[in-house]
Design a protein around this motif. Structure first.
Motif, PDB file in Angstrom:
ATOM      1  N   ASP A  34       0.841  -1.216   0.000  1.00 50.40           N
ATOM      2  CA  ASP A  34       0.000   0.000   0.000  1.00 50.40           C
ATOM      3  C   ASP A  34       0.867   1.254   0.000  1.00 50.40           C
ATOM      4  OD1 ASP A  34      -2.720  -1.160   0.367  1.00 50.40           O
ATOM      5  OD2 ASP A  34      -1.825  -1.910   2.211  1.00 50.40           O
ATOM      6  N   LYS A  35       1.922   1.209   0.819  1.00 48.29           N
ATOM      7  CA  LYS A  35       2.800   2.376   0.911  1.00 48.29           C
ATOM      8  C   LYS A  35       3.488   2.631  -0.422  1.00 48.29           C
ATOM      9  CE  LYS A  35       5.305   2.767   4.811  1.00 48.29           C
ATOM     10  NZ  LYS A  35       6.110   2.346   5.970  1.00 48.29           N
ATOM     11  N   GLN A  36       3.984   1.547  -1.034  1.00 48.78           N
ATOM     12  CA  GLN A  36       4.710   1.700  -2.300  1.00 48.78           C
ATOM     13  C   GLN A  36       3.813   2.333  -3.372  1.00 48.78           C
ATOM     14  OE1 GLN A  36       6.778  -1.795  -3.674  1.00 48.78           O
ATOM     15  NE2 GLN A  36       8.172  -0.439  -4.752  1.00 48.78           N
ATOM     16  N   LEU A  55      13.542   2.925   6.259  1.00 50.26           N
ATOM     17  CA  LEU A  55      12.667   1.802   5.891  1.00 50.26           C
ATOM     18  C   LEU A  55      11.859   2.090   4.627  1.00 50.26           C
ATOM     19  CD1 LEU A  55      11.282   0.685   9.381  1.00 50.26           C
ATOM     20  CD2 LEU A  55      12.505  -0.758   7.760  1.00 50.26           C
ATOM     21  N   ASP A  56      11.580   3.365   4.375  1.00 50.70           N
ATOM     22  CA  ASP A  56      10.741   3.703   3.224  1.00 50.70           C
ATOM     23  C   ASP A  56      11.539   3.962   1.943  1.00 50.70           C
ATOM     24  OD1 ASP A  56       8.249   3.612   4.599  1.00 50.70           O
ATOM     25  OD2 ASP A  56       8.810   5.483   5.582  1.00 50.70           O
ATOM     26  N   LEU A  57      12.850   4.000   2.056  1.00 52.18           N
ATOM     27  CA  LEU A  57      13.662   4.305   0.863  1.00 52.18           C
ATOM     28  C   LEU A  57      13.410   3.327  -0.286  1.00 52.18           C
ATOM     29  CD1 LEU A  57      17.009   5.369   2.582  1.00 52.18           C
ATOM     30  CD2 LEU A  57      15.423   6.842   1.335  1.00 52.18           C
ATOM     31  N   ALA A  80      21.702   6.257   6.492  1.00 52.73           N
ATOM     32  CA  ALA A  80      22.793   6.614   5.562  1.00 52.73           C
ATOM     33  C   ALA A  80      23.358   5.372   4.872  1.00 52.73           C
ATOM     34  CB  ALA A  80      23.888   7.355   6.323  1.00 52.73           C
ATOM     35  N   LYS A  81      23.403   4.268   5.615  1.00 52.97           N
ATOM     36  CA  LYS A  81      23.926   3.015   5.030  1.00 52.97           C
ATOM     37  C   LYS A  81      23.016   2.510   3.919  1.00 52.97           C
ATOM     38  CE  LYS A  81      25.977   1.634   9.391  1.00 52.97           C
ATOM     39  NZ  LYS A  81      25.652   0.936  10.626  1.00 52.97           N
ATOM     40  N   LYS A  82      21.715   2.809   4.025  1.00 52.11           N
ATOM     41  CA  LYS A  82      20.755   2.346   3.013  1.00 52.11           C
ATOM     42  C   LYS A  82      20.699   3.278   1.808  1.00 52.11           C
ATOM     43  CE  LYS A  82      17.983   0.198   6.607  1.00 52.11           C
ATOM     44  NZ  LYS A  82      16.870   0.386   7.510  1.00 52.11           N
TER      45      LYS A  82
END
Lengths: 202, 125
Positions: A34-36, A55-57, A80-82
């Protein structure tokens, strides 16, 4: 609220950073699709409010121009790692209630479980209204106070506990969006009337 | 995936129902005043929601556990408290009842969710 702010209200989020991904795994599993779909509506330079640990990236394409903000330094460190491989993503530590961006800076704004935690949600939303370009849209995934007669008092009672280590469960985010000056263009229930998607326009 | 999520919901619902009966049976005894047993049962029963919340955060959300769990544990806790106080039902007889209540409440919430799901008419906010 003022009391929580005086005591560095964001400290609880710094403490939660290490276990945040695990604690929210269920949310991403159950509501990720749904979020995507909802966030894919965001176009142009997008402000991702309360990016947290990132989490949303993954819900945005790698070349999407994103500015992720969060109050918690520890959360941003994990986010930052993601961001590796995301040339157009910037992370900034800032309070949503006092944004440092110029007026009309962003084409879109995205929030995900954000306004359950901002101490003064209307002030935060007013700031988002200020930095959004006229005609720009804000896409929100938020949990809110239920109107179900037996749930509402339970959520009020639970909030007395949860506000000390996490979010508040009884926010009226839809009403707050209107108070901040936005025009609500779409509202969708995705679980009972507690978890919602909002689309609002400046 | 959808089926698995539903399965998790029902397993958690049954866990909360059974755990609330178990908690109440540890404290409430036969011969207790009915009203005290009912309130103590309700309170103890509702405590069963917290372990369910903790153990399930990796696979589901608090929004799926809390509304269902509060209802299940409140009802089963109350019934267990009164039944034990009256000596009407043994703990082993209360477990199947708790499972039935849990499944019924979960089903009712699922139906209600289906009714609420979707676009909200503007102006209702």
């Amino acid at each position: 609220m003022a009391e929580l702010k005086d005591k560095h209200w964001w400290a609880k989020w710094d403490r939660a950073a290490g276990k945040f991904d695990f604690m929210n795994r269920g949310v991403e599993l159950r509501f990720g699709k749904d979020k995507q779909e909802w966030f894919s509506r965001a176009k142009g330079l997008t402000l991702l409010v309360a990016v947290g640990t990132g989490l949303d990236l993954p819900y945005f394409t790698k070349d999407h121009s994103l500015v992720g903000i969060d109050i918690s330094k520890n959360m941003l460190r994990i986010a930052a790692k993601k961001c590796e491989g995301r040339k157009n993503t910037k992370l900034i530590q800032v309070d949503v209630e006092t944004l440092s961006f110029a007026d009309n800076s962003f084409d879109s704004i995205v929030t995900s479980c954000t306004f359950c935690s901002v101490p003064d949600p209307v002030q935060g939303l007013k700031e988002l209204y200020r930095v959004l370009k006229p005609g720009g849209k804000m896409y929100m995934f938020e949990h809110v106070q239920s109107n179900i007669f037996w749930m509402a008092p339970m959520m009020d009672a639970m909030t007395l506990i949860t506000r000390h280590f996490g979010p508040e469960l009884n926010r009226r985010t839809g009403k707050n969006v209107l108070k901040a000056g936005f025009r609500l263009t779409e509202e969708v229930n995705i679980h009972l009337d507690m978890v919602k998607l909002f689309e609002a326009e400046k | 995936m959808r089926f698995l999520f539903k399965l998790v919901d029902y397993i958690l619902a049954v866990f909360m129902g059974v755990a609330s009966v178990w908690l109440v049976s540890l404290v409430v005894g036969s011969g207790w005043n009915m009203f005290i047993a009912m309130f103590v049962g309700m309170f103890l029963g509702m405590l069963a929601v917290f372990p369910a919340l903790l153990f399930s955060c990796g696979v589901t959300t608090a929004f799926h556990v809390l509304p269902v769990g509060m209802l299940i544990t409140m009802f089963t806790g109350m019934i267990a408290g009164m039944a034990i106080a009256m000596g009407a039902l043994s703990t082993s007889q209360l477990y199947p009842l708790a499972i039935f209540i849990a499944a019924t409440v979960q089903l009712a919430i699922d139906r209600y969710d289906m009714k609420l799901k979707g676009e909200v008419p503007l102006g209702r906010t």
